[in-house]
Design a protein around this motif. Structure first.
Motif, short mmCIF file in Angstrom:
data_model
loop_
_atom_site.label_atom_id
_atom_site.label_comp_id
_atom_site.label_asym_id
_atom_site.label_seq_id
_atom_site.Cartn_x
_atom_site.Cartn_y
_atom_site.Cartn_z
N ALA A 1 0.85 -1.19 0.00
CA ALA A 1 0.00 0.00 0.00
C ALA A 1 0.88 1.25 0.00
O ALA A 1 0.60 2.24 -0.68
N MET A 2 1.97 1.20 0.76
CA MET A 2 2.88 2.32 0.82
C MET A 2 3.56 2.52 -0.54
O MET A 2 3.70 3.64 -1.02
N TYR A 3 3.96 1.41 -1.17
CA TYR A 3 4.64 1.51 -2.47
C TYR A 3 3.74 2.16 -3.52
O TYR A 3 4.21 2.80 -4.45
N LEU A 4 2.40 1.99 -3.37
CA LEU A 4 1.46 2.55 -4.35
C LEU A 4 1.50 4.07 -4.41
O LEU A 4 1.05 4.67 -5.38
N ASN A 5 2.06 4.70 -3.38
CA ASN A 5 2.19 6.15 -3.39
C ASN A 5 2.97 6.66 -4.59
O ASN A 5 2.84 7.81 -4.98
N ASP A 6 3.84 5.80 -5.13
CA ASP A 6 4.73 6.22 -6.22
C ASP A 6 4.20 5.83 -7.59
O ASP A 6 4.90 5.93 -8.58
N VAL A 7 2.94 5.40 -7.65
CA VAL A 7 2.44 4.82 -8.89
C VAL A 7 2.51 5.80 -10.07
O VAL A 7 2.76 5.40 -11.19
N PHE A 8 2.30 7.10 -9.81
CA PHE A 8 2.31 8.07 -10.91
C PHE A 8 3.70 8.66 -11.18
O PHE A 8 3.94 9.29 -12.20
N THR A 9 4.57 8.51 -10.22
CA THR A 9 5.88 9.13 -10.37
C THR A 9 6.93 8.17 -10.92
O THR A 9 7.86 8.59 -11.61
N VAL A 10 6.77 6.89 -10.59
CA VAL A 10 7.77 5.90 -10.98
C VAL A 10 8.01 5.80 -12.49
O VAL A 10 9.16 5.66 -12.93
N PRO A 11 6.97 5.89 -13.33
CA PRO A 11 7.25 5.73 -14.77
C PRO A 11 8.30 6.71 -15.30
O PRO A 11 9.11 6.34 -16.14
N ALA A 12 8.28 7.95 -14.81
CA ALA A 12 9.28 8.93 -15.29
C ALA A 12 10.69 8.51 -14.90
O ALA A 12 11.64 8.72 -15.66
N ASN A 13 10.84 7.90 -13.71
CA ASN A 13 12.16 7.40 -13.31
C ASN A 13 12.58 6.24 -14.20
O ASN A 13 13.73 6.16 -14.64
N MET A 14 11.64 5.34 -14.47
CA MET A 14 11.96 4.17 -15.29
C MET A 14 12.40 4.59 -16.67
O MET A 14 13.22 3.93 -17.32
N ALA A 15 11.85 5.71 -17.16
CA ALA A 15 12.19 6.17 -18.51
C ALA A 15 13.21 7.30 -18.49
O ALA A 15 13.62 7.78 -19.55
N GLY A 16 13.63 7.74 -17.31
CA GLY A 16 14.65 8.80 -17.21
C GLY A 16 14.15 10.19 -17.55
O GLY A 16 14.94 11.07 -17.84
N LEU A 17 12.82 10.40 -17.52
CA LEU A 17 12.24 11.66 -17.98
C LEU A 17 12.16 12.70 -16.86
O LEU A 17 12.04 12.36 -15.69
N PRO A 18 12.17 13.99 -17.22
CA PRO A 18 11.98 15.02 -16.21
C PRO A 18 10.50 15.14 -15.83
O PRO A 18 9.62 14.98 -16.69
N GLY A 19 10.26 15.37 -14.55
CA GLY A 19 8.88 15.55 -14.09
C GLY A 19 8.84 16.55 -12.96
O GLY A 19 9.79 16.67 -12.19
N ILE A 20 7.73 17.27 -12.88
CA ILE A 20 7.61 18.30 -11.85
C ILE A 20 6.22 18.23 -11.23
O ILE A 20 5.23 17.97 -11.93
N SER A 21 6.16 18.41 -9.92
CA SER A 21 4.86 18.46 -9.26
C SER A 21 4.57 19.90 -8.85
O SER A 21 5.40 20.56 -8.22
N VAL A 22 3.37 20.35 -9.23
CA VAL A 22 2.95 21.72 -8.92
C VAL A 22 1.72 21.64 -8.03
O VAL A 22 0.78 20.89 -8.34
N PRO A 23 1.70 22.38 -6.91
CA PRO A 23 0.49 22.35 -6.07
C PRO A 23 -0.67 22.97 -6.82
O PRO A 23 -0.55 24.07 -7.36
N ALA A 24 -1.80 22.24 -6.90
CA ALA A 24 -2.88 22.69 -7.78
C ALA A 24 -4.21 22.84 -7.06
O ALA A 24 -5.14 23.46 -7.58
N GLY A 25 -4.31 22.29 -5.88
CA GLY A 25 -5.60 22.40 -5.19
C GLY A 25 -5.56 21.71 -3.84
O GLY A 25 -4.51 21.20 -3.42
N LEU A 26 -6.71 21.70 -3.16
CA LEU A 26 -6.83 21.07 -1.85
C LEU A 26 -7.88 19.97 -1.92
O LEU A 26 -8.83 20.05 -2.71
N ASP A 27 -7.69 18.95 -1.11
CA ASP A 27 -8.75 17.94 -1.03
C ASP A 27 -9.80 18.42 -0.04
O ASP A 27 -9.72 19.52 0.50
#
Lengths: 485, 492
Positions: free
Chosen positions: B423-449
């Motif tokens: 369950a903890m590992y699932l936290n990286d589900v959206f970020t891991v692909p960029a690492n696997m492919a070596g791509l640049p990625g950025i997270s921007v704060p966009a809203g509140l839950d």
């Protein structure tokens, strides 16, 4: 000659493959800038990378790559333009990273051939399976303290070439000739200094035996880390004999790693735990695959020096030497150089004799290498010239040679100094011949009666009287005329 | 004068340039904030003396008219995974007890060369292994944001200390590392901007390795502009790292400020997860709408093998880690727990020196590399990785950037997901692909839950096209106009 072991069940032959670890001649280590000099104080040639400090990364030393390619070319081997460094993982105190960076699936050099010059003048071709590059480990010292081991990392990370032969060797003698040939090729190339006593060349020896005529291989044992040609040969001998005994007694040889103990002249099984590693090889993610282009390889190939096999062929053709003589001369690069300098424009056969009989003998007795010879190639050539033009006899030449070895002086100067010039003045020789005949009438009669052996005795007398300076040919002719003419 | 630690990096730069305040004053406010925020446990080692010295040097330089670039005199926090000369470098692990490097990582040295002022070394998950900053030997880090009922939350991980230092206004910028999301996921959970550059953009030399083929250093800041300024100071080719790219560092700040006319944004359909909170889906849709409003063309795309990225990552990363962590053996530095034999010393040292999560990953990694399993796991995972890379390449023929959520959830309470590593590992589900492919990625704060906690959106770009990534992120940031603040600001 075949090396065969007779036993109750038949005649056995031995099958040998060698993995030779040769230290690459380079100023810096394979993946760090630390120096590689032998004999430095412990742990004085260790960089952050060698000590595997956190965050340190390997960077390939291009000189090491070039040396591996040169060696591959010298072994007439396939150069693989794409090769990969992998990590061989295991824990040991003298392996700081916890893994050795080595090549596994994709080595830099593929199959090749080494030609052995056998003592009977024939040749044998031995296949090379591969050559790969890898890091050496450090050195563990267990004898410095009763409880602790000391580690010296000077050697850690030094570049080794592991040269793997096919199981083509069939006797201890061939194995010895093979290692000497490899060493010779690498010394010609300058890719490894081949100093076995400094650990620059070590071998793992794979040995199995089989009944003569069999085509299948039986289980082999690997004798680890043997560090001299003599020990390699001895180890094979005792291991082959042991295996024959094992098969004879109805047991099976087990595949295992063994150690050779030269003091007891036996091989011993290493405890299974010491080598039962699962090395977990995988490509080192800190290094990119090594991709070479063909022009790089071609450029190295174009600048290779003449290697022993080519030199041997040339010596046979250019100097009219026997295959055996040529083989002996080219085995060592320095000897070959010395020979060519001394023989150039002279009687090559004579040069070989003086070099291999007289000079090698004297050097051996003095415990010296050819590079330390007190007689230079130029001076030896000078001596040959003085012999050829009749300035000295071959008997005198031996004395001059001894003096040259003592003093390193020019042979012409020695002859001048000591008045050793050959007497070619017929009058002086005639006088000496006549004196000899007059003082030895009995022997003179024997010659007149047809005893030719006695002529030789007279030659000796005349040479003695002239302190060897008379031209023996002239003495002989005069005696013939005087006594039989 | 207000508290200088509240300034953005660009504001601080301009203030220093205008002579409104000195680097020493700026640094002093940041030190005060750092000390006041100790309850967040963001720092393993505070280095106020180093900070004051570097600030004074910066002021002297500026006084001589020799001021360096944007980072001259700017206080920053450094993840305790970067080796720093003379300062404890722990990787948040017991096994590196007392390890004080004699060398400086290339990235932190680049920042020193740019005039940045190190405030201290920040807390992290042990050896950067974690998504909640709960595996540190030095204790967990608290998110400056708190839960709806006042409960303490995780900051995400592994760069939990560095994200917190920026989110809590202790300093305007910090550096972290991102192997599977360790910058972007905490940035999302703490409401700041965090980015992972293209693999090879920043040198790995001198950074404690987790998974060599995935690790990249990157910056945290409170704005996209600040983030771009930080990256410019960190990046650059390094001959000491064979995987570092011989590519010049562009002026990233120059890439931002415009609209998105002519830009095509891909929306990968496989990033919609079963059970993902609706508000994350809604925010994602909103993000796409914002980008369309400023001129971008929005295009649905497909990356069919996305679902295999995380499982493959959890083979590749532990495999490399199991080998990278072999050097922590008690022989040369750090912790040694004696034993009767060498093997026993290894077992004692590594058994007590590594925490549970590190031990778990070392064991997984050892397993997947072992004889008989290598082909089924490691080789297969590398094949998946190649497929993922190829899919990205194909998609990037049609689009300039991708827009995705950063994390599948907002910050969660400390203690949650503790008993379920998957369950903890699932936290990286959206970020891991960029690492696997070596791509640049950025997270921007966009809203509140709905609980008032920050959520980020991720922009992923082509290799070495951080400029387009920053351009898109900046437009997104302006549209989102994220102004919410966490409870703990500068320790208040």
């Amino acid at each position: 000659m075949a090396y065969l072991i007779e036993s109750d069940s038949g005649t056995w032959e031995v099958v040998i493959g060698l993995e030779v670890h040769a230290q690459v001649s380079s100023r810096a280590k394979l993946f760090s800038g630390s120096p590689t000099d032998f004999g430095a104080e412990p742990n004085t040639q260790v960089s952050l990378v060698d000590a595997a400090m956190p965050g340190m990364l390997p960077v390939i030393n291009e000189i090491c790559v070039e040396q591996a390619v040169r060696t591959g070319l010298g072994l007439n081997a396939q150069i693989n333009l794409h090769s990969v460094f992998e990590r061989k993982n295991y824990f040991y105190a003298d392996l700081p990273q916890g893994y050795q960076i080595s090549q596994y699936q994709y080595p830099i050099v593929g199959e090749g051939t080494v030609v052995l010059d056998m003592p009977d003048g024939t040749t044998r071709e031995i296949g090379i399976e591969r050559l790969h590059m890898e890091q050496d480990a450090g050195k563990s010292m267990h004898d410095q303290d009763p409880k602790r081991s000391f580690i010296d990392l000077n050697r850690a990370g030094v570049c080794l070439m592991e040269i793997v032969s096919k199981p083509d060797l069939r006797s201890p003698e061939e194995a010895g000739i093979y290692v000497r040939k490899l060493r010779s090729i690498m010394r010609y190339l300058g890719s490894c200094d081949g100093n076995m006593e400094q650990g620059s060349l070590r071998a793992d020896v794979n040995v199995s035996v089989r009944l003569q005529g069999a085509t299948d291989y039986r289980t082999r044992a690997e004798i680890k880390n043997v560090n001299s040609v003599r020990f390699i040969m001895q180890a094979i001998e005792v291991e082959a004999a042991r295996q024959v005994d094992v098969w004879e007694s109805g047991d099976e040889v087990v595949q295992e790693t063994r150690l050779f103990d030269p003091n007891r002249s036996e091989t011993r099984s290493m405890r299974a735990k010491e080598f039962a590693h699962d090395y977990r090889y995988f490509p080192d993610p800190d290094l990119l695959p090594l991709d070479l282009d063909q022009t790089y390889v071609d450029k190295i190939a174009a600048n290779l020096p003449e290697l022993p096999d080519a030199k041997k062929d040339r010596f046979i053709v250019d100097y009219g030497l026997s295959a055996y003589d040529a083989g002996v001369l080219v085995a060592d690069k320095e000897t070959a150089l010395f020979f060519e300098e001394a023989a150039e424009g002279r009687n090559a056969k004579l040069a070989v004799n003086w070099l291999t009989t007289n000079l090698f003998g004297a050097l051996n007795a003095a415990g010296k290498e050819i590079t330390e010879s007190p007689i230079s190639a130029t001076h030896l050539g000078g001596l040959l010239d003085l012999l050829a033009d009749g300035t000295i006899s071959s008997r005198i030449a031996k004395d001059v040679f001894e003096e040259m070895f003592e003093t390193s002086k020019d042979p012409a100067a020695i002859i001048e100094e000591k008045g050793l010039k050959q007497i070619t003045d017929t009058g002086a020789i005639e006088a000496a011949v006549d004196a000899a005949i007059i003082s030895n009438p009995e022997q003179a009669d024997q010659v007149r009666d047809g005893n030719d052996k006695a002529i030789g005795w007279f030659v000796g007398q005349v040479m003695k009287a002239t302190q060897g300076k008379a031209n023996p040919q002239a003495v002989n002719e005069l005696l013939q005329t005087r006594l039989k003419g | 004068m207000g508290k200088l630690n509240d300034l953005t990096l660009a504001e601080a730069r301009d203030g220093l340039a205008a002579g409104d305040f000195s680097a020493a004053e700026l640094t002093e406010d940041c030190i005060t904030a750092m000390e006041a925020a100790r309850n967040l446990n963001a720092f393993i080692t505070e280095t106020p003396e180093i900070a004051r010295k570097r600030a004074a040097t910066s002021d002297a330089r500026r006084a001589r008219g020799e001021a360096l670039g944007a980072l001259d005199g700017i206080p920053i926090a450094v993840k305790d995974l970067f080796c720093t000369t003379g300062t404890l470098t722990s990787a948040a692990s017991h096994i590196l007890d007392g390890f004080t490097p004699t060398y400086e990582s290339t990235v932190s040295q680049n920042l020193i060369n740019a005039g940045a002022v190190m405030l201290g070394k920040t807390n992290l998950d042990e050896f950067a292994m974690g998504s909640a900053n709960i595996t540190s030997y030095y204790g967990n880090v608290k998110n400056p944001w708190v839960g709806p009922n006042g409960e303490d939350l995780v900051p995400g991980g592994s760069s939990g200390g560095s994200v917190t230092a920026v989110a809590a206004n202790i300093c305007p910028g910090s550096i972290g590392t991102d192997t599977g999301g360790s910058i972007r996921q905490p940035a999302s959970l703490c409401g700041v901007v965090g980015m992972k550059p293209t693999y090879g953009r920043c040198s790995r030399w001198g950074t404690v390795a987790f998974a060599s083929s995935l690790d990249q250093a990157g910056p945290f800041a409170r704005t996209v502009r600040d983030n771009a300024l930080m990256l410019e100071g960190m990046a650059g080719h390094d001959p000491k790292d064979s995987t570092s790219a011989p590519i010049d560092v562009p002026n990233f700040e120059a890439a931002i400020g415009g609209d998105l006319k002519g830009l095509t944004v891909g929306i990968p359909e496989e990033y919609t997860l079963d059970g993902m909170p609706e508000e994350i889906q809604a925010l994602w849709d909103q993000g796409a709408a914002w980008m369309r409003e400023v001129g971008a063309e929005i295009k649905p795309v497909s990356l069919p093998h996305t679902k295999y990225a995380l499982p493959a990552y959890y083979i590749v990363a532990p495999a490399e880690a199991s080998s990278n962590l072999a050097r922590y053996d008690g022989v040369r530095y750090g912790l040694r727990v004696e034993g009767a034999t060498l093997d026993e010393m290894y077992e004692n040292t590594r058994g007590s020196g590594f925490g549970a999560e590190v031990r778990r990953r070392v064991m997984i990694g050892t397993y997947v590399l072992s004889a008989g399993y290598y082909d089924a796991y490691y080789v297969k995972a590398q094949q998946v990785r190649t497929i993922i890379l190829n899919e990205f390449n194909t998609v990037f023929e049609d689009v300039d950037v991708l827009l995705t959520p950063t994390a599948p959830n907002a910050a969660f309470p400390i203690g949650a997901k503790m008993d379920d590593p998957v369950a903890m590992y699932l936290n990286d589900v959206f970020t891991v692909p960029a690492n696997m492919a070596g791509l640049p990625g950025i997270s921007v704060p966009a809203g509140l839950d709905k609980s008032g906690l920050p959520l980020g959106l991720q922009v992923v770009a082509k290799p070495f096209d951080e400029e387009t990534m920053f351009r898109a992120a900046d437009a997104l940031e302006r549209a989102a106009n994220f102004t919410a603040k966490p409870r703990y600001l500068g320790g208040q």
